[in-house]
Design a protein around this motif. Structure first.
Motif, short mmCIF file in Angstrom:
data_model
loop_
_atom_site.label_atom_id
_atom_site.label_comp_id
_atom_site.label_asym_id
_atom_site.label_seq_id
_atom_site.Cartn_x
_atom_site.Cartn_y
_atom_site.Cartn_z
N ASP A 1 3.92 5.57 3.15
CA ASP A 1 4.79 5.81 3.37
C ASP A 1 5.13 4.62 1.96
O ASP A 1 4.67 3.61 2.03
CB ASP A 1 5.47 5.55 4.00
CG ASP A 1 5.64 6.79 5.31
OD1 ASP A 1 5.12 8.50 4.42
OD2 ASP A 1 6.09 6.94 5.72
N PHE A 2 5.76 4.67 0.89
CA PHE A 2 5.86 3.33 0.05
C PHE A 2 6.52 2.14 0.66
O PHE A 2 6.79 1.07 -0.14
CB PHE A 2 6.78 3.92 -1.43
CG PHE A 2 7.65 4.00 -1.43
CD1 PHE A 2 7.69 5.87 -1.52
CD2 PHE A 2 9.06 3.89 -1.20
CE1 PHE A 2 9.28 6.73 -1.36
CE2 PHE A 2 10.19 4.48 -1.13
CZ PHE A 2 10.64 5.26 -0.94
N ASP A 3 7.27 2.39 1.92
CA ASP A 3 8.14 1.18 2.53
C ASP A 3 7.32 0.98 3.67
O ASP A 3 8.56 0.49 4.87
CB ASP A 3 9.86 1.74 2.76
CG ASP A 3 9.46 3.19 3.65
OD1 ASP A 3 8.64 3.88 3.75
OD2 ASP A 3 10.73 3.91 4.15
N SER A 4 6.25 1.48 3.92
CA SER A 4 5.25 1.32 5.05
C SER A 4 4.44 -0.13 4.66
O SER A 4 3.94 -0.31 3.89
CB SER A 4 4.11 1.99 5.63
OG SER A 4 3.16 1.51 6.08
N GLU A 5 4.66 -1.70 5.31
CA GLU A 5 4.12 -2.18 4.83
C GLU A 5 2.53 -2.13 5.23
O GLU A 5 2.26 -2.90 4.31
CB GLU A 5 4.12 -3.74 6.18
CG GLU A 5 3.97 -5.32 5.61
CD GLU A 5 4.60 -6.26 6.65
OE1 GLU A 5 3.66 -6.83 6.11
OE2 GLU A 5 4.55 -5.92 7.65
N VAL A 6 1.65 -1.61 6.11
CA VAL A 6 0.22 -1.19 6.25
C VAL A 6 0.24 -0.13 4.98
O VAL A 6 -1.81 -0.17 5.35
CB VAL A 6 0.00 -0.76 7.98
CG1 VAL A 6 0.27 -2.05 9.00
CG2 VAL A 6 0.92 0.68 8.04
N ALA A 7 0.74 0.51 4.60
CA ALA A 7 0.31 1.52 3.47
C ALA A 7 0.18 0.89 2.12
O ALA A 7 -0.51 1.11 1.29
CB ALA A 7 1.38 2.22 3.31
#
Length: 305
Positions: A191-197
């Motif tokens: 997900d583009f709003d996931s820090e770990v991504a």
């Protein structure tokens, strides 16, 4: 790799450069010295580096498990750094899948490994894997040793998989070493709003990495063939050969949800079955190896069609 020895029986040894395992001997990143404990992989083995953040998302253990298990039946060796988080999850998944794994550590080969990582290192050795370091004796970890460790992880491997990472960190250093050698970099989109991504998405967005949309595509992307004696993962096509026959309802639910993670409530919403029937069907699929669950709340339909 040999097995069935206790970890304490393995004495550290120094390797000559011509005996460096996997692709390390041919790599521009190879160290001048290399020490190891355990059993080195066979010459025709294929190193796959799997790296990521020490503080991954809640889905990381299952994500690593599915990626690693997709390599069962091949000559793959899982290479990582024995750190918390993604590294440890990938080593754990390799042990579970019966695949050899190599841990490259950023400290002396005989230095004490603290905490739960010590137990993981022991299990890696006892399973027939290896611990590697370019540092002799009980040399303690220093900050500069970690980037140096990362170059060896890349040097050993045919390809590197960026599983989960923030926009800075050691996993991205490994990714850069991989690219610098002209090797294949793979990344798991998130997900583009996931820090770990952030890390994987960054390398995917600029075209430096190729995406892994399905765990099963890892083997194909990395060009790893199945061995002649390998058995396919459980599937609707080959279950009949094992003498296992699914009910019509179980076949329908598996076909509908294959490749996805579903909660029990989501299954209820999407199917017209009573609670007792769904529980019976899920049990049937678990016995067949087509569904996995650890908490009886989330069910992973990750067989192959």
């Amino acid at each position: 790799m040999s097995k069935n020895r206790k970890a304490e029986e393995y004495v550290s040894q120094e390797l000559e450069p011509k005996l460096f395992p996997l692709l390390l001997g041919e790599s521009s990143l190879r160290p001048k010295r290399l020490f190891y404990k355990g059993a080195l992989p066979e010459k025709d083995s294929i190193g796959i580096a799997m790296v990521g953040t020490r503080r991954p998302g809640s889905s990381a253990p299952e994500l690593c498990r599915r990626l690693v298990h997709s390599l069962k039946g091949t000559k793959a060796v899982i290479v990582s750094g024995l750190a918390q988080g993604i590294d440890s999850y990938c080593h754990e998944a390799a042990l579970e899948a019966g695949l050899p794994t190599i841990a490259v550590i950023a400290q002396g080969i005989d230095a004490r490994i603290p905490g739960e990582r010590a137990d993981l290192a022991r299990r890696i050795l006892e399973s027939g894997g290896a611990i590697l370091s370019e540092y002799a004796g009980d040399q303690a970890s220093l900050k500069g040793m970690f980037p140096a460790r990362n170059r060896i992880i890349s040097g050993l491997s045919r390809a590197t998989v960026l599983v989960q990472s923030k926009n800075k960190g050691g996993a991205l250093i490994t990714a850069d070493y991989c690219l610098g050698e002209g090797k294949l970099l793979l990344a798991v989109p998130g997900d583009f709003d996931s820090e770990v991504a952030c890390g994987p998405n960054l390398y995917l967005d600029c075209g430096k990495a190729k995406p892994i949309f399905l765990p099963e595509s890892l083997r194909v992307q990395a060009g790893i063939p199945l061995t002649a004696h390998s058995q396919e993962a459980p599937s609707l096509q080959n279950l009949a050969h094992t003498g296992c026959q699914l009910s019509q309802e179980a076949t329908m639910i598996f076909t509908k949800f294959n490749g996805f993670r579903k909660t029990f409530s989501e299954i209820q919403e999407d199917c017209n079955f009573k609670t007792g029937n769904i529980l019976a069907i899920l049990t049937e699929l678990e016995i067949a190896g087509l569904v996995q669950t650890k908490d009886n709340m989330q069910f992973y339909f990750n067989g192959s069609l």
